[in-house]
Design a protein around this motif. Structure first.
Motif, PDB file in Angstrom:
ATOM      1  N   UNK A  57       5.852   1.336   1.416  1.00  0.00           N
ATOM      2  CA  UNK A  57       5.563   2.601   0.725  1.00  0.00           C
ATOM      3  C   UNK A  57       4.242   2.272  -0.080  1.00  0.00           C
ATOM      4  N   UNK A  58       3.975   0.794  -0.015  1.00  0.00           N
ATOM      5  CA  UNK A  58       2.472   0.645  -0.633  1.00  0.00           C
ATOM      6  C   UNK A  58       1.289   0.724   0.276  1.00  0.00           C
ATOM      7  N   UNK A  59       1.722   0.745   1.585  1.00  0.00           N
ATOM      8  CA  UNK A  59       0.755   1.023   2.457  1.00  0.00           C
ATOM      9  C   UNK A  59       0.441  -0.373   3.169  1.00  0.00           C
ATOM     10  N   UNK A  60       1.120  -1.494   2.895  1.00  0.00           N
ATOM     11  CA  UNK A  60       1.251  -2.889   3.511  1.00  0.00           C
ATOM     12  C   UNK A  60       1.527  -2.971   4.833  1.00  0.00           C
ATOM     13  N   UNK A  61       1.002  -3.643   5.741  1.00  0.00           N
ATOM     14  CA  UNK A  61       1.392  -3.609   6.988  1.00  0.00           C
ATOM     15  C   UNK A  61       2.303  -4.911   7.290  1.00  0.00           C
ATOM     16  N   UNK A  62       3.584  -4.664   7.603  1.00  0.00           N
ATOM     17  CA  UNK A  62       4.230  -6.000   7.915  1.00  0.00           C
ATOM     18  C   UNK A  62       4.298  -6.122   9.494  1.00  0.00           C
ATOM     19  N   UNK A  63       3.910  -7.470  10.143  1.00  0.00           N
ATOM     20  CA  UNK A  63       4.017  -7.576  11.393  1.00  0.00           C
ATOM     21  C   UNK A  63       4.890  -9.032  11.730  1.00  0.00           C
ATOM     22  N   UNK A  64       5.884  -8.751  12.641  1.00  0.00           N
ATOM     23  CA  UNK A  64       6.623  -9.916  12.915  1.00  0.00           C
ATOM     24  C   UNK A  64       5.961 -10.543  14.354  1.00  0.00           C
ATOM     25  N   UNK A  65       5.750 -11.947  13.820  1.00  0.00           N
ATOM     26  CA  UNK A  65       5.121 -12.872  14.835  1.00  0.00           C
ATOM     27  C   UNK A  65       5.738 -14.065  14.647  1.00  0.00           C
ATOM     28  N   UNK A  66       6.146 -14.592  15.978  1.00  0.00           N
ATOM     29  CA  UNK A  66       6.835 -16.035  16.042  1.00  0.00           C
ATOM     30  C   UNK A  66       8.025 -16.127  14.987  1.00  0.00           C
ATOM     31  N   UNK A  74      -4.780  -4.567   2.257  1.00  0.00           N
ATOM     32  CA  UNK A  74      -6.462  -4.264   1.985  1.00  0.00           C
ATOM     33  C   UNK A  74      -7.028  -3.472   2.816  1.00  0.00           C
ATOM     34  N   UNK A  75      -8.272  -3.274   2.595  1.00  0.00           N
ATOM     35  CA  UNK A  75      -9.017  -2.184   3.542  1.00  0.00           C
ATOM     36  C   UNK A  75      -8.967  -2.776   5.103  1.00  0.00           C
ATOM     37  N   UNK A  76      -8.498  -2.146   6.108  1.00  0.00           N
ATOM     38  CA  UNK A  76      -8.289  -2.343   7.179  1.00  0.00           C
ATOM     39  C   UNK A  76      -7.468  -3.719   7.760  1.00  0.00           C
ATOM     40  N   UNK A  77      -6.721  -3.927   6.617  1.00  0.00           N
ATOM     41  CA  UNK A  77      -5.466  -5.088   6.799  1.00  0.00           C
ATOM     42  C   UNK A  77      -6.398  -6.307   6.737  1.00  0.00           C
ATOM     43  N   UNK A  78      -7.263  -6.596   6.057  1.00  0.00           N
ATOM     44  CA  UNK A  78      -7.982  -7.705   6.196  1.00  0.00           C
ATOM     45  C   UNK A  78      -7.442  -9.081   5.709  1.00  0.00           C
ATOM     46  N   UNK A  79      -6.445  -8.864   4.727  1.00  0.00           N
ATOM     47  CA  UNK A  79      -5.749  -9.902   3.857  1.00  0.00           C
ATOM     48  C   UNK A  79      -4.361 -10.089   4.427  1.00  0.00           C
ATOM     49  N   UNK A  80      -4.241 -11.394   4.649  1.00  0.00           N
ATOM     50  CA  UNK A  80      -2.750 -11.678   5.230  1.00  0.00           C
ATOM     51  C   UNK A  80      -2.154 -13.045   4.574  1.00  0.00           C
ATOM     52  N   UNK A  81      -0.653 -12.770   4.592  1.00  0.00           N
ATOM     53  CA  UNK A  81      -0.125 -13.596   3.808  1.00  0.00           C
ATOM     54  C   UNK A  81       1.354 -13.613   4.402  1.00  0.00           C
ATOM     55  N   UNK A  82       1.964 -14.850   4.316  1.00  0.00           N
ATOM     56  CA  UNK A  82       3.134 -14.859   4.817  1.00  0.00           C
ATOM     57  C   UNK A  82       4.142 -14.222   3.966  1.00  0.00           C
ATOM     58  N   UNK A  83       5.016 -13.221   4.603  1.00  0.00           N
ATOM     59  CA  UNK A  83       6.122 -12.762   3.696  1.00  0.00           C
ATOM     60  C   UNK A  83       7.390 -13.340   3.843  1.00  0.00           C
TER      61      UNK A  83
END
Length: 370
Positions: A57-66, A74-83
């Motif tokens: 709902x906050x507009x953050x994108x979650x991606x499953x990988x491995x 962030x803009x264009x989803x440039x900030x990444x952290x392990x959820x």
């Protein structure tokens, strides 16, 4: 000979394989090949073999990988952290009722990632005790009920190709009741249940069976499940609602050579016994760029370039279905493309997020233009 059997024999002679759904239909109509996937300009790269992507709902994108779920912001989803870091390969994602994220985890079951980053097992077995080792997709109803596809009770994770080669039908459609904690089996004997979503009216489930190349409709208000779309030219995977219809990720195309090999059981058993899986005659989620890779009857090179019409070992395909399940348009990455092995296409507002497993990217495009 009875007239009906005689007619079936004539049809098999005139159109071999068609009556048994072994003949592969051509890519035409809404499935006419193009280079639309390779033409998408916005791509989030550096994601090793992404499986699924969804927004919160906050507009953050979650991606499953491995074994991880990443949160991109962030803009264009440039900030990444392990959820979250999980016990097995992470697959399908969905917002959890009450907050957090639901994640299908191979070898474990369905896991909830809480807002504080901790994890808890939602369900790891059905009510008979049979483990849910191959959760492939999920859909959450308005009352919190979770519908889940279990691809196979024998293989999970990267061993999906063994399940295809063995021609198993060990998939299941499950229902998890959060009030009681019970997980029941709605349907069994499915040929690799690979995707599930609710219809817009929420009165039925749309269920994909990859090895049967079909999509089934499973009514929730009574009545028997029935085939909805059959003899697809590829292996249907995850399916998501969007735009009044559905987005279907087709993770690989069928080829005549693979279809033929699957009928030669002695050959398949010997191949599986003596050759590394990467070099089997099989569909794949990416090309290997190796001289040992089987040519699959195609991979036509000219001046060092793989021609786009080559019958592919791997391929990229997203199909847009209308509310009746008919393909109205599609996005392709053909034999010469690099965005192969699409495992998810999810519409969020006006944007479409496409997880390209073989391209190590998540594509972002306008859903209206796709």
């Amino acid at each position: 000979m009875p007239r009906v059997e005689a007619w079936e024999l004539v049809k098999e002679f005139l159109f071999p394989g068609r009556t048994g759904h072994r003949a592969i239909p051509p890519l035409d109509g809404g499935l006419t090949p193009n280079d639309a996937l390779d033409a998408v300009g916005t791509a989030i790269g550096g994601l090793a073999e992404p499986e699924d992507a969804c927004l919160d709902e906050q507009g953050d994108l979650y991606v499953s990988t491995g074994r991880r779920v990443l949160r991109l912001s962030g803009p264009d989803f440039t900030r990444s952290e392990v959820a979250a870091t999980l016990s097995g390969p992470a697959g399908a994602l969905a917002p959890a009722p009450g907050g957090g994220l639901l994640v299908c985890v191979a070898g474990t079951g369905l896991v909830r990632v809480c807002p504080d980053g901790t994890t808890e097992l939602v369900t790891g077995a059905d009510e008979t005790g049979t483990p849910i080792h191959c959760p492939t997709d999920l859909a959450v109803a308005a009352d919190g009920t979770i519908y889940l596809t279990d691809g196979s009770t024998r293989h999970h994770g990267r061993d999906w190709i063994r399940d295809l080669m063995e021609q198993n039908a060990r998939g299941r459609l499950l229902r998890h009741d959060p009030a009681t904690g019970r997980t029941s089996v709605l349907a069994g004997g499915l040929a690799y249940a690979s995707g599930v979503c609710l219809t817009p009216a929420r009165d039925a489930l749309v269920v994909c069976e990859a090895w049967a190349h079909r999509v089934r409709l499973h009514p929730l208000t009574g009545g028997a499940p029935r085939p909805w779309r059959e003899n697809l030219p590829g292996y249907p995977g995850r399916i998501n609602p969007g735009g009044g219809g559905y987005w279907l990720a087709v993770f690989a195309l069928r080829t005549q050579l693979v279809e033929f090999v699957l009928t030669q059981r002695d050959y398949v058993e010997e191949m599986m016994r003596t050759i590394e899986p990467d070099y089997w005659i099989r569909p794949a989620l990416r090309g290997l760029d190796s001289g040992l890779e089987p040519l699959q009857g195609g991979q036509i090179r000219k001046l060092g370039v793989i021609k786009p019409w080559a019958p592919p070992r791997s391929y990229g395909l997203v199909a847009r279905l209308d509310e009746e399940g008919y393909v109205v348009s599609s996005m392709h990455s053909r034999g010469g493309g690099r965005r192969h092995g699409v495992t998810s296409a999810r519409q969020c507002g006006g944007r479409l997020f496409v997880a390209v497993h073989g391209g190590d990217q998540v594509l972002v495009t306008d859903a209206g233009e796709a």
